[in-house]
Motif scaffolding. Structure first.
Motif, PDB file in Angstrom:
ATOM      1  N   THR A   5     -22.750  25.766 -21.253  1.00  0.00           N
ATOM      2  CA  THR A   5     -21.931  26.124 -22.406  1.00  0.00           C
ATOM      3  C   THR A   5     -22.259  25.187 -23.567  1.00  0.00           C
ATOM      4  OG1 THR A   5     -19.652  26.340 -23.228  1.00  0.00           O
ATOM      5  CG2 THR A   5     -20.066  24.594 -21.643  1.00  0.00           C
ATOM      6  N   ASN A   6     -22.031  25.656 -24.793  1.00  0.00           N
ATOM      7  CA  ASN A   6     -22.219  24.777 -25.949  1.00  0.00           C
ATOM      8  C   ASN A   6     -20.872  24.381 -26.559  1.00  0.00           C
ATOM      9  OD1 ASN A   6     -21.411  27.143 -27.144  1.00  0.00           O
ATOM     10  ND2 ASN A   6     -23.037  27.169 -28.699  1.00  0.00           N
ATOM     11  N   LYS A   7     -19.806  24.551 -25.755  1.00  0.00           N
ATOM     12  CA  LYS A   7     -18.464  24.192 -26.211  1.00  0.00           C
ATOM     13  C   LYS A   7     -17.788  23.387 -25.108  1.00  0.00           C
ATOM     14  CE  LYS A   7     -14.296  26.239 -28.239  1.00  0.00           C
ATOM     15  NZ  LYS A   7     -13.629  27.510 -28.645  1.00  0.00           N
ATOM     16  N   LEU A   8     -17.579  22.096 -25.342  1.00  0.00           N
ATOM     17  CA  LEU A   8     -17.051  21.207 -24.316  1.00  0.00           C
ATOM     18  C   LEU A   8     -15.627  20.766 -24.643  1.00  0.00           C
ATOM     19  CD1 LEU A   8     -20.100  18.854 -23.618  1.00  0.00           C
ATOM     20  CD2 LEU A   8     -19.425  20.927 -22.382  1.00  0.00           C
ATOM     21  N   LYS A   9     -14.820  20.720 -23.596  1.00  0.00           N
ATOM     22  CA  LYS A   9     -13.448  20.205 -23.701  1.00  0.00           C
ATOM     23  C   LYS A   9     -13.353  18.969 -22.819  1.00  0.00           C
ATOM     24  CE  LYS A   9      -8.590  21.481 -22.937  1.00  0.00           C
ATOM     25  NZ  LYS A   9      -7.653  22.515 -22.410  1.00  0.00           N
ATOM     26  N   ILE A  10     -13.011  17.826 -23.432  1.00  0.00           N
ATOM     27  CA  ILE A  10     -13.078  16.532 -22.758  1.00  0.00           C
ATOM     28  C   ILE A  10     -11.733  15.815 -22.886  1.00  0.00           C
ATOM     29  CG2 ILE A  10     -14.246  14.279 -22.753  1.00  0.00           C
ATOM     30  CD1 ILE A  10     -16.693  15.750 -23.929  1.00  0.00           C
ATOM     31  N   TRP A  11     -11.391  15.057 -21.846  1.00  0.00           N
ATOM     32  CA  TRP A  11     -10.156  14.267 -21.860  1.00  0.00           C
ATOM     33  C   TRP A  11     -10.492  12.819 -21.549  1.00  0.00           C
ATOM     34  CZ3 TRP A  11      -5.761  14.849 -17.676  1.00  0.00           C
ATOM     35  CH2 TRP A  11      -4.684  14.015 -18.011  1.00  0.00           C
ATOM     36  N   SER A  12     -10.128  11.926 -22.454  1.00  0.00           N
ATOM     37  CA  SER A  12     -10.184  10.484 -22.213  1.00  0.00           C
ATOM     38  C   SER A  12      -8.766  10.050 -21.866  1.00  0.00           C
ATOM     39  CB  SER A  12     -10.694   9.753 -23.462  1.00  0.00           C
ATOM     40  OG  SER A  12     -10.598   8.345 -23.288  1.00  0.00           O
ATOM     41  N   ALA A  13      -8.488   9.895 -20.566  1.00  0.00           N
ATOM     42  CA  ALA A  13      -7.144   9.574 -20.088  1.00  0.00           C
ATOM     43  C   ALA A  13      -6.970   8.066 -20.005  1.00  0.00           C
ATOM     44  CB  ALA A  13      -6.915  10.213 -18.722  1.00  0.00           C
ATOM     45  N   ALA A  14      -5.815   7.578 -20.448  1.00  0.00           N
ATOM     46  CA  ALA A  14      -5.561   6.135 -20.535  1.00  0.00           C
ATOM     47  C   ALA A  14      -6.621   5.491 -21.431  1.00  0.00           C
ATOM     48  CB  ALA A  14      -5.545   5.498 -19.149  1.00  0.00           C
ATOM     49  N   CYS A  15      -6.684   5.984 -22.662  1.00  0.00           N
ATOM     50  CA  CYS A  15      -7.781   5.615 -23.578  1.00  0.00           C
ATOM     51  C   CYS A  15      -7.588   4.264 -24.245  1.00  0.00           C
ATOM     52  CB  CYS A  15      -7.935   6.693 -24.655  1.00  0.00           C
ATOM     53  SG  CYS A  15      -6.579   6.737 -25.868  1.00  0.00           S
ATOM     54  N   SER A  16      -6.445   3.633 -24.044  1.00  0.00           N
ATOM     55  CA  SER A  16      -6.169   2.318 -24.622  1.00  0.00           C
ATOM     56  C   SER A  16      -6.349   2.347 -26.139  1.00  0.00           C
ATOM     57  CB  SER A  16      -7.064   1.269 -23.954  1.00  0.00           C
ATOM     58  OG  SER A  16      -6.736  -0.034 -24.373  1.00  0.00           O
ATOM     59  N   THR A  17      -7.127   1.419 -26.689  1.00  0.00           N
ATOM     60  CA  THR A  17      -7.257   1.291 -28.141  1.00  0.00           C
ATOM     61  C   THR A  17      -8.397   2.117 -28.733  1.00  0.00           C
ATOM     62  OG1 THR A  17      -8.390  -0.809 -27.685  1.00  0.00           O
ATOM     63  CG2 THR A  17      -6.092  -0.937 -28.365  1.00  0.00           C
ATOM     64  N   GLY A  18      -8.923   3.072 -27.962  1.00  0.00           N
ATOM     65  CA  GLY A  18      -9.814   4.081 -28.523  1.00  0.00           C
ATOM     66  C   GLY A  18     -11.299   3.915 -28.315  1.00  0.00           C
ATOM     67  N   GLU A  19     -11.723   2.802 -27.733  1.00  0.00           N
ATOM     68  CA  GLU A  19     -13.159   2.598 -27.579  1.00  0.00           C
ATOM     69  C   GLU A  19     -13.813   3.693 -26.740  1.00  0.00           C
ATOM     70  OE1 GLU A  19     -11.452  -1.635 -28.092  1.00  0.00           O
ATOM     71  OE2 GLU A  19     -10.808   0.313 -27.295  1.00  0.00           O
ATOM     72  N   GLU A  20     -13.111   4.131 -25.698  1.00  0.00           N
ATOM     73  CA  GLU A  20     -13.690   5.141 -24.799  1.00  0.00           C
ATOM     74  C   GLU A  20     -13.884   6.506 -25.470  1.00  0.00           C
ATOM     75  OE1 GLU A  20     -12.656   5.307 -20.437  1.00  0.00           O
ATOM     76  OE2 GLU A  20     -11.547   7.051 -21.169  1.00  0.00           O
ATOM     77  N   PRO A  21     -12.872   7.087 -26.103  1.00  0.00           N
ATOM     78  CA  PRO A  21     -13.116   8.392 -26.747  1.00  0.00           C
ATOM     79  C   PRO A  21     -14.135   8.314 -27.874  1.00  0.00           C
ATOM     80  CG  PRO A  21     -10.918   7.568 -27.270  1.00  0.00           C
ATOM     81  CD  PRO A  21     -11.442   6.727 -26.156  1.00  0.00           C
ATOM     82  N   TYR A  22     -14.182   7.197 -28.595  1.00  0.00           N
ATOM     83  CA  TYR A  22     -15.204   7.069 -29.639  1.00  0.00           C
ATOM     84  C   TYR A  22     -16.595   6.949 -29.027  1.00  0.00           C
ATOM     85  CZ  TYR A  22     -11.504   6.411 -33.135  1.00  0.00           C
ATOM     86  OH  TYR A  22     -10.422   6.591 -33.961  1.00  0.00           O
ATOM     87  N   THR A  23     -16.696   6.313 -27.868  1.00  0.00           N
ATOM     88  CA  THR A  23     -17.982   6.268 -27.165  1.00  0.00           C
ATOM     89  C   THR A  23     -18.412   7.679 -26.765  1.00  0.00           C
ATOM     90  OG1 THR A  23     -17.590   4.027 -26.306  1.00  0.00           O
ATOM     91  CG2 THR A  23     -19.204   5.369 -25.136  1.00  0.00           C
TER      92      THR A  23
END
Length: 259
Positions: A94-112
């Motif tokens: 697929t070219n459409k992704l749905k992602i969850w960063s759970a317990a993301c703290s101060t945001g470094e993980e979702p920005y990564t």
């Protein structure tokens, strides 16, 4: 468990809906006792009464209860596996992704995660849900301003394209922020969204009891699409993943079967 702390657990749950009994007792009690003593309360019962009257104190407590230790590209070799193997596999379907960063703290993980997807260079659509229990951490995540030490593992190409130096540190660009929705969420109590292609939950489950972890693994699996992946921390190996309808694919990466 002593009665004073046991009553405190009940009080906290009534105030916040957070069930501290699902956290490993020794670690959580030590952390909260240190905070209580710092605030000069003689017992947890006195502390509870103060929490009911003082919202700022309650916010400080929530911040102390959560473990806000994060950095960009934490354990870089694991993120490179995600970039080079897992994301291309997902995009082959697929070219459409749905992602969850759970317990993301101060945001470094979702920005990564956002930077990895930007680096594909492909015309794809993606959304990243980034959740945490701690409102203060989420505020810092939404601001997106980090000290230079926080971005030490960020590849130079990403640093140049996705960060702007400013007073106080390095700010993520609006383009990196755009696909991310930050939201408060209690992993142990709130409902989970469904149909994720990738769920990243790293370095938080080690603080939960075994029963709480098992319940979470079941819920994470149910929230994945067939073929989706769960990415956990480097100290959080899932033993007998088949019990949760998951299969090991790479170190600390588990896939829900396609069929």
């Amino acid at each position: 468990m002593d009665q004073d702390y046991s009553n405190f657990i009940k009080d906290v749950q009534s105030i916040t809906s957070i069930d501290l009994s699902l956290y490993k007792e020794a670690q959580m009690k030590r952390r909260l006792t240190a905070f209580r003593d710092k605030k000069s309360f003689e017992s947890f019962s006195v502390f509870s009464k103060a929490l009911m009257k003082d919202r700022r104190l309650l916010d400080e407590l929530l911040d102390r209860m959560t473990i806000n230790v994060s950095e960009f590209y934490r354990n870089p070799e694991r993120w490179m596996v995600l970039k080079d193997k897992i994301i291309p596999e997902l995009l082959s379907r697929t070219n459409k992704l749905k992602i969850w960063s759970a317990a993301c703290s101060t945001g470094e993980e979702p920005y990564t995660l956002a930077s990895l997807l930007q680096e594909t260079g492909r015309n794809i659509t993606y959304s990243i849900l980034a959740t945490d229990l701690d409102e203060l951490a989420l505020r810092r995540a939404k601001e997106g301003l980090y000290a230079e030490t926080s971005i030490k593992n960020v590849p130079e190409s990403v640093r140049n394209s996705s960060f702007r130096q400013k007073a106080g540190g390095f700010a993520v660009t609006e383009a990196l922020k755009k696909p991310i929705v930050f939201k408060q969420h209690n992993l142990l109590a709130d409902a989970f969204e469904k149909s994720f292609d990738l769920i990243v939950c790293r370095n938080v489950m080690i603080y939960f009891t075994e029963d709480a972890k098992e319940a979470l693994f079941h819920k994470f699996s149910e929230s994945l699409r067939p073929g989706g992946y769960l990415f956990v921390g480097s100290t959080e190996q899932i033993f007998h993943p088949g019990r949760f309808n998951l299969q090991p694919r790479e170190a600390f990466l588990y896939q829900k079967p396609l069929v």
